[in-house]
Scaffold this motif. Structure first.
Motif, short mmCIF file in Angstrom:
data_model
loop_
_atom_site.label_atom_id
_atom_site.label_comp_id
_atom_site.label_asym_id
_atom_site.label_seq_id
_atom_site.Cartn_x
_atom_site.Cartn_y
_atom_site.Cartn_z
N LYS A 42 0.81 -1.23 0.00
CA LYS A 42 0.00 0.00 0.00
C LYS A 42 0.84 1.27 0.00
CE LYS A 42 -3.51 -2.75 0.32
NZ LYS A 42 -3.98 -3.25 -0.97
N LEU A 43 1.96 1.24 -0.68
CA LEU A 43 2.79 2.45 -0.80
C LEU A 43 2.29 3.31 -1.95
CD1 LEU A 43 6.47 1.16 -0.38
CD2 LEU A 43 4.77 1.67 1.36
N LYS A 44 2.60 4.59 -1.85
CA LYS A 44 2.15 5.52 -2.91
C LYS A 44 3.28 5.80 -3.89
CE LYS A 44 -1.89 7.54 -1.06
NZ LYS A 44 -1.92 6.98 0.31
N ASN A 59 5.69 7.45 -6.25
CA ASN A 59 6.38 8.75 -6.26
C ASN A 59 6.14 9.60 -5.02
OD1 ASN A 59 8.30 10.26 -7.41
ND2 ASN A 59 6.99 11.35 -8.84
N GLU A 60 5.60 8.97 -3.96
CA GLU A 60 5.54 9.65 -2.66
C GLU A 60 6.36 8.83 -1.68
OE1 GLU A 60 1.68 10.62 -1.00
OE2 GLU A 60 0.99 11.17 -3.02
N ASP A 61 5.98 7.56 -1.55
CA ASP A 61 6.72 6.69 -0.63
C ASP A 61 7.98 6.14 -1.29
OD1 ASP A 61 4.78 6.98 1.37
OD2 ASP A 61 3.52 5.49 0.37
N PHE A 62 7.88 5.86 -2.55
CA PHE A 62 9.06 5.34 -3.25
C PHE A 62 9.23 6.06 -4.59
CE2 PHE A 62 5.57 2.79 -4.84
CZ PHE A 62 5.84 2.65 -6.20
N GLY A 63 10.48 6.15 -5.00
CA GLY A 63 10.79 6.74 -6.30
C GLY A 63 11.59 5.74 -7.11
N TRP A 64 11.95 6.10 -8.33
CA TRP A 64 12.68 5.18 -9.20
C TRP A 64 13.53 5.97 -10.19
CZ3 TRP A 64 7.54 6.32 -9.30
CH2 TRP A 64 7.09 7.03 -10.42
N ASP A 79 -0.63 4.33 -13.76
CA ASP A 79 -0.18 5.37 -12.83
C ASP A 79 1.02 6.11 -13.42
OD1 ASP A 79 2.03 3.72 -12.50
OD2 ASP A 79 1.31 2.83 -10.64
N GLU A 80 1.56 7.01 -12.61
CA GLU A 80 2.66 7.86 -13.08
C GLU A 80 3.85 7.03 -13.56
OE1 GLU A 80 3.69 10.57 -9.97
OE2 GLU A 80 5.39 11.38 -11.12
N TYR A 81 4.15 5.96 -12.82
CA TYR A 81 5.27 5.11 -13.24
C TYR A 81 4.96 4.48 -14.60
CZ TYR A 81 8.46 1.32 -13.89
OH TYR A 81 9.40 0.50 -14.46
N GLY A 82 3.74 3.96 -14.74
CA GLY A 82 3.35 3.29 -15.98
C GLY A 82 3.41 4.24 -17.17
N LYS A 83 2.88 5.44 -16.98
CA LYS A 83 2.86 6.41 -18.09
C LYS A 83 4.29 6.76 -18.52
CE LYS A 83 -1.61 8.58 -17.33
NZ LYS A 83 -2.14 8.68 -15.97
N GLN A 84 5.12 7.01 -17.53
CA GLN A 84 6.52 7.37 -17.84
C GLN A 84 7.22 6.20 -18.56
OE1 GLN A 84 8.93 8.76 -14.47
NE2 GLN A 84 10.75 8.01 -15.53
N THR A 85 6.95 4.99 -18.08
CA THR A 85 7.63 3.82 -18.66
C THR A 85 7.15 3.56 -20.09
OG1 THR A 85 7.83 2.95 -16.43
CG2 THR A 85 8.22 1.39 -18.20
#
Ligand code: GAL
Length: 426
Positions: A291-293, A295-300, A364-370
Motif C-alpha cells: 500500500k505504498l504511494k 512517487n511519494e513513498d518510493f521513487g525510481w 499510474d505515473e510510473y506506468g505512463k513514464q515507462t
C-alpha cells in the motif's frame, strides 16, 4: 530431432530433478492429463505476483462462463520452480493448456526449437495483431517467420527503486551513475542505513544486478554481443563490470541469502534499506501489497549508467503441441492479447501493456513514464529472465553469480562465464 533440441530436453530434465523437492503449491494439478480444463500455468502466486493474473482470469470467466479454468501457478520468483515442473510435463507429453514463457531465447531456442509449440500466425491475422504489438516484441516471439506466443506485458528490468523519505532525510539525490551510486551508498552506510537491499535466496536477483551493471558499463551494442559470442567474457569491460558488481555487493544487507525478492523489497518499503534493483513487478508489490504511494513513498530511476536503455522482459503465453482444448486456449489468448485484457492485467502487475494502443489513462505515473521511455529507449534483452541466452547458459550464469556473491572472486566469475559460453547460440 536436432541435437540442440535434445540437449535442451536433457537440461530441462536435470532442472526438474534439482527442483522436484521444492515443488509447488499445485501438486494436485501436475499429473493431470487432459483434464479438459483450461489450465493456465505460470509462477504468479502470492504477494505482488498474482493480482494481474487473477483479474485476467476473472474477466475471462465473465466472458466465457462455460469454459472451466484452472489457475495452475507454481510459486517461486522468475519461475525458479515452475520452469522445472513445466519441463517435466512437456517431457511427459502432458503440457498445460497454456504457460508463461519469456519472449526471446527461452521460447525460441527452448520450446520452439524442441518442436513443442504450435504457430499462432492465424490468430494474429484473425485478431489483426500484426501492427498492434511493437515489431521488436513480435520478433522476440517468432522463429523463421512463425509467431509462437502472445505477449501480455512488458516489464522493465533496469530500475533502481528508492525510499523517498530515507533519501530526503539524508539530503540525497537518486544516483544516475555508478560513481554517484557509490557516493550515496557511502553516506548511507556512514549513517548506519543499509544502502542496497538484496534477496538472493533465489540467485536470479543477483544476476539481475550484474546484468544491469553490464548494460551500463558496456553499452547496448557490446552488451548484446555477449550473447552472440561476439564479445568474450574476458574482455576488460566485462572485468570492469564485475569489479563494480563486487563493490556494489559490499553495500547489501547481511541476510541477503535468506530473503527472496519480496523480502528484499520490503526492506526498502520500511526504510530499513534505501534502494533495491528489481524489475517493475516490484512496483506491483509496493502498491498492491504494501500500500505504498507511487512517487511519494518510493521513487525510481534507471539503474546507474543505464539511462536511455530498457532491459526488456516480456511474459507471453502460447499453445503447446498436443493440447486438446485448442479452441479454449485460443479464446484465452485472444483476451490476453486484447486491449481490455492487457489493461486489466498490467496496471496491477506493475508492467506496461505489450500493445501500443492500450488505454494510458489506466496507468499510474510510473506506468505512463515507462510507456513513454519504452518508445524512446534502446532495448536490451534480460539474461536473468531468459531472453538473452538459452536456458543452459542462464543456469550456469546463475550458478557462477551465486558463487561470486560469497567468494567475490572476479577471475573465477569470468572463467566460469567463459566456460559457460559454449552454451550460447553460435
Ligand atoms: C519474471 C517475470 C515477471 C515476474 C518476475 C518475478 O521472470 O517475467 O512477470 O513474475 O519474474 O517472479
Amino acid at each position: 530431432m536436432k541435437k540442440k533440441a535434445l540437449l535442451f530436453i536433457a537440461l530441462a530434465f536435470t532442472l526438474l530433478l534439482s527442483a522436484c523437492s521444492q515443488s509447488s503449491s499445485s501438486d494436485d494439478t501436475n499429473n493431470k492429463k487432459n483434464s479438459g480444463k483450461l489450465e493456465i500455468f505460470s509462477w504468479w502466486t502470492g504477494a505482488g505476483e498474482e493480482d494481474g493474473l487473477k483479474a485476467l482470469i476473472k474477466l475471462f470467466k465473465e466472458k466465457n462462463p462455460d469454459i472451466p479454468v484452472e489457475n495452475a501457478a507454481v510459486a517461486g520468483g522468475a519461475g525458479t520452480n515452475a520452469k522445472a515442473v513445466l519441463a517435466s510435463r512437456m517431457q511427459g507429453n502432458d503440457p498445460p493448456a497454456t504457460f508463461q514463457v519469456h519472449g526471446g531465447a527461452e521460447l525460441n531456442d527452448g520450446w520452439v526449437a524442441a518442436d513443442k509449440m504450435e504457430p499462432l500466425n492465424d490468430l494474429y491475422d484473425k485478431e489483426k495483431w500484426n501492427d498492434k504489438f511493437p515489431k521488436q516484441l513480435i520478433d522476440m516471439v517468432s522463429k523463421d517467420g512463425k509467431i509462437y506466443s502472445v505477449p501480455v506485458d512488458i516489464h522493465r528490468g533496469n530500475v533502481l527503486w528508492y525510499n523517498k523519505k530515507v533519501f530526503a532525510d539524508n539530503n540525497l539525490q537518486a544516483p544516475k551513475t555508478l560513481d554517484e551510486f557509490f557516493k550515496v551508498a557511502d553516506k548511507l552506510k556512514a549513517k548506519g542505513i543499509t544502502p542496497l537491499a538484496l534477496g538472493d535466496k533465489e540467485p536470479w536477483t543477483a544476476t539481475m544486478i550484474f546484468e544491469n551493471i553490464l548494460l551500463g558499463t558496456l553499452g547496448n551494442e557490446d552488451y548484446q554481443k555477449l550473447w552472440t559470442g561476439d564479445l568474450k567474457f574476458d574482455d576488460p569491460k566485462v572485468k570492469k563490470a564485475a569489479e563494480s558488481f563486487k563493490k556494489m555487493l559490499s553495500y547489501v544487507n547481511d541476510d541477503h541469502s535468506s530473503r527472496n525478492w519480496q523480502d528484499a523489497s520490503q526492506l526498502v518499503a520500511k526504510g530499513d534499506a534505501a534502494m533495491n534493483i528489481m524489475g517493475d513487478w516490484a512496483k506491483g508489490y509496493f502498491v498492491n501489497d504494501l500500500k505504498l504511494k507511487v512517487n511519494e513513498d518510493f521513487g525510481w530511476v534507471a539503474t546507474p549508467g543505464s539511462e536511455g536503455q530498457f532491459m526488456i522482459i516480456t511474459d507471453t503465453f502460447g499453445l503447446p503441441k498436443g493440447v486438446k482444448n485448442t479452441k479454449d486456449v485460443k479464446q484465452f489468448l485472444s483476451l490476453l492479447g486484447s486491449v481490455e485484457g492487457q489493461d486489466a492485467f498490467n496496471p496491477l502487475k506493475g508492467s506496461i501493456p505489450a500493445r501500443t494502443d492500450a488505454d494510458e489513462s489506466k496507468y499510474d505515473e510510473y506506468g505512463k513514464q515507462t510507456m513513454k521511455e519504452f518508445k524512446e529507449a534502446k532495448l536490451a534483452p534480460s539474461l536473468a529472465h531468459g531472453s538473452a541466452a538459452p536456458e543452459g547458459f542462464v543456469t550456469k550464469a546463475n550458478q557462477a553469480v551465486n558463487i561470486f556473491v560469497t567468494q567475490k572472486n572476479v577471475g573465477q566469475l569470468i572463467d566460469s562465464l567463459n566456460q559457460a559460453s559454449s552454451e550460447l547460440k553460435k
